[in-house]
Design an enzyme around this catalytic site. Structure first.
Site, short mmCIF file in Angstrom:
data_model
loop_
_atom_site.label_atom_id
_atom_site.label_comp_id
_atom_site.label_asym_id
_atom_site.label_seq_id
_atom_site.Cartn_x
_atom_site.Cartn_y
_atom_site.Cartn_z
N HIS A 41 33.98 30.66 42.62
CA HIS A 41 34.41 29.30 42.96
C HIS A 41 34.90 29.22 44.40
O HIS A 41 36.09 29.11 44.67
CB HIS A 41 35.49 28.84 41.97
CG HIS A 41 34.93 28.57 40.61
ND1 HIS A 41 35.49 29.05 39.46
CD2 HIS A 41 33.83 27.89 40.23
CE1 HIS A 41 34.76 28.66 38.42
NE2 HIS A 41 33.74 27.96 38.85
N CYS A 96 32.74 39.81 35.97
CA CYS A 96 33.79 40.79 36.30
C CYS A 96 34.04 41.70 35.09
O CYS A 96 34.16 41.21 33.96
CB CYS A 96 35.06 40.01 36.66
SG CYS A 96 36.50 41.08 36.79
N GLU A 126 34.88 30.27 31.89
CA GLU A 126 35.35 31.53 31.27
C GLU A 126 35.83 31.27 29.83
O GLU A 126 35.53 32.03 28.91
CB GLU A 126 36.50 32.11 32.12
CG GLU A 126 37.03 33.41 31.55
CD GLU A 126 38.31 33.88 32.24
OE1 GLU A 126 38.47 33.66 33.45
OE2 GLU A 126 39.15 34.46 31.53
N SER A 265 38.94 34.20 45.23
CA SER A 265 37.55 33.98 45.62
C SER A 265 37.42 33.50 47.07
O SER A 265 36.35 33.03 47.47
CB SER A 265 36.88 32.99 44.65
OG SER A 265 37.72 31.89 44.43
S1 SF4 Z 1 40.61 37.24 39.27
FE1 SF4 Z 1 39.06 38.72 39.99
S2 SF4 Z 1 39.60 40.69 39.04
FE2 SF4 Z 1 40.69 39.07 37.94
S3 SF4 Z 1 39.36 38.58 36.21
FE3 SF4 Z 1 38.85 37.12 37.85
S4 SF4 Z 1 37.16 38.07 38.96
FE4 SF4 Z 1 38.11 39.69 37.70
#
Ligand code: SF4
Length: 282
Positions: A41, A96, A126, A265
């Site tokens: 994002h 991830c 997510e 991000s």
């Molecule tokens: S913030 Fe980064 S390390 Fe944490 S779950 Fe999301 S993508 Fe993975």
């Protein structure tokens, strides 16, 4: 003006990995490479990748057979995989590893017969992907949602969106326990990722110790918005900055200490651009 840069700026490990795989895939491909929604994002990073032959689509139906399709870092609907196989699309999943581990926890607690409760934003990709693994899960986004979700005589497994605020997670867990005294057992999995927790901790310290605070990242990024909200509750002079062209610079005072932190991000080069912009004579 003094600039105090947080330890946590630039990409988190999960985003770094996703972007590195994407860049290598683009380098190795003569044809267009597709991605399902934004890989991460951040609008600037996505624009850079799109200028290198990455094409963003909202459905695998829009990807030509035989092409490569990158699935985003925050997870994607599971039905995409079967559709891609059927259409001979080559999938590259940059989810991830920490998000994958939360998927595994979600499946495990459902398999153990527990009522799955997800604390997170129901419209975030997510959380939508997690809900697919446990279609009968209760998704609770805020304290108000607790009263619409009553559990009785069952075992409950609570998980969280990886970028949730820890304060909110704890308040929600306590609210759920209070409102549901008749559950058999409650199993709490703190699935907020370590990078998220560290940034939230640091933004609190920074907000208290500086005159003004800049949180760098996109408005579409859940973890950036949370950092901004945490900072703003402590220091009213907290600003969310998406790019060096942001109009926010007109509102930033020229004296005192300016703290800078970024969402997971936001790339390092963007942070550096904004630091340079801040130091320019205005
Ligand atoms: S913030 Fe980064 S390390 Fe944490 S779950 Fe999301 S993508 Fe993975």
């Amino acid at each position: 003006m003094r600039v105090k840069l947080a330890r946590h700026t630039g990409f988190c490990a999960g985003v770094k990995r996703a972007i590195s795989i994407t860049e290598k895939t683009l380098e190795a491909s003569d044809d267009a490479v597709y991605c399902l929604g934004a890989i991460i994002h951040n609008a600037q990073v996505m624009a850079r990748l799109q200028s290198r032959n990455l094409v963003q689509v909202d459905s695998p139906a829009k990807v030509p057979a035989g092409s490569k399709l990158i699935l985003p870092s925050h997870g994607s609907p599971h039905k995409v995989r079967s559709e891609a196989r059927r259409r001979r699309i080559r999938l590259i999943d940059v989810m991830c590893p920490y998000v994958s581990s939360v998927h595994a926890i979600c499946s495990r607690i459902r398999k153990a017969g527990m009522k799955v409760v997800i604390i997170g934003d129901k419209d975030h990709p997510e959380v939508r992907a997690l809900a697919e693994l446990a279609p009968d899960a209760s998704i609770i986004s805020d304290i108000g949602g607790i009263r619409h979700n009553a559990f009785c005589a069952c075992d409950v497994g609570i998980i969280s969106q990886t970028t949730q605020s820890r304060e909110k997670f704890l308040a929600m867990v306590s609210g759920i326990l209070e409102k549901n005294p008749k559950v058999r057992s409650v199993h709490i999995y703190n699935t907020i990722c370590l990078d998220t927790s560290c940034r939230q901790e640091e933004v609190r310290d920074l907000a208290r110790s500086v005159d003004q605070l800049l949180v760098i990242g996109s408005r579409s990024s859940a973890n950036t918005n949370r950092l901004y909200n945490i900072g703003r509750r402590i220091n009213r002079r907290t600003y969310l900055v998406e790019s060096a062209a942001s109009g926010v610079f007109n509102r930033i005072g020229r004296h005192g200490t300016v703290g800078i932190i970024s969402g997971a991000s936001a790339p390092d080069w963007l942070v550096q651009q904004i630091v340079r912009k801040l130091k320019e004579p205005r």
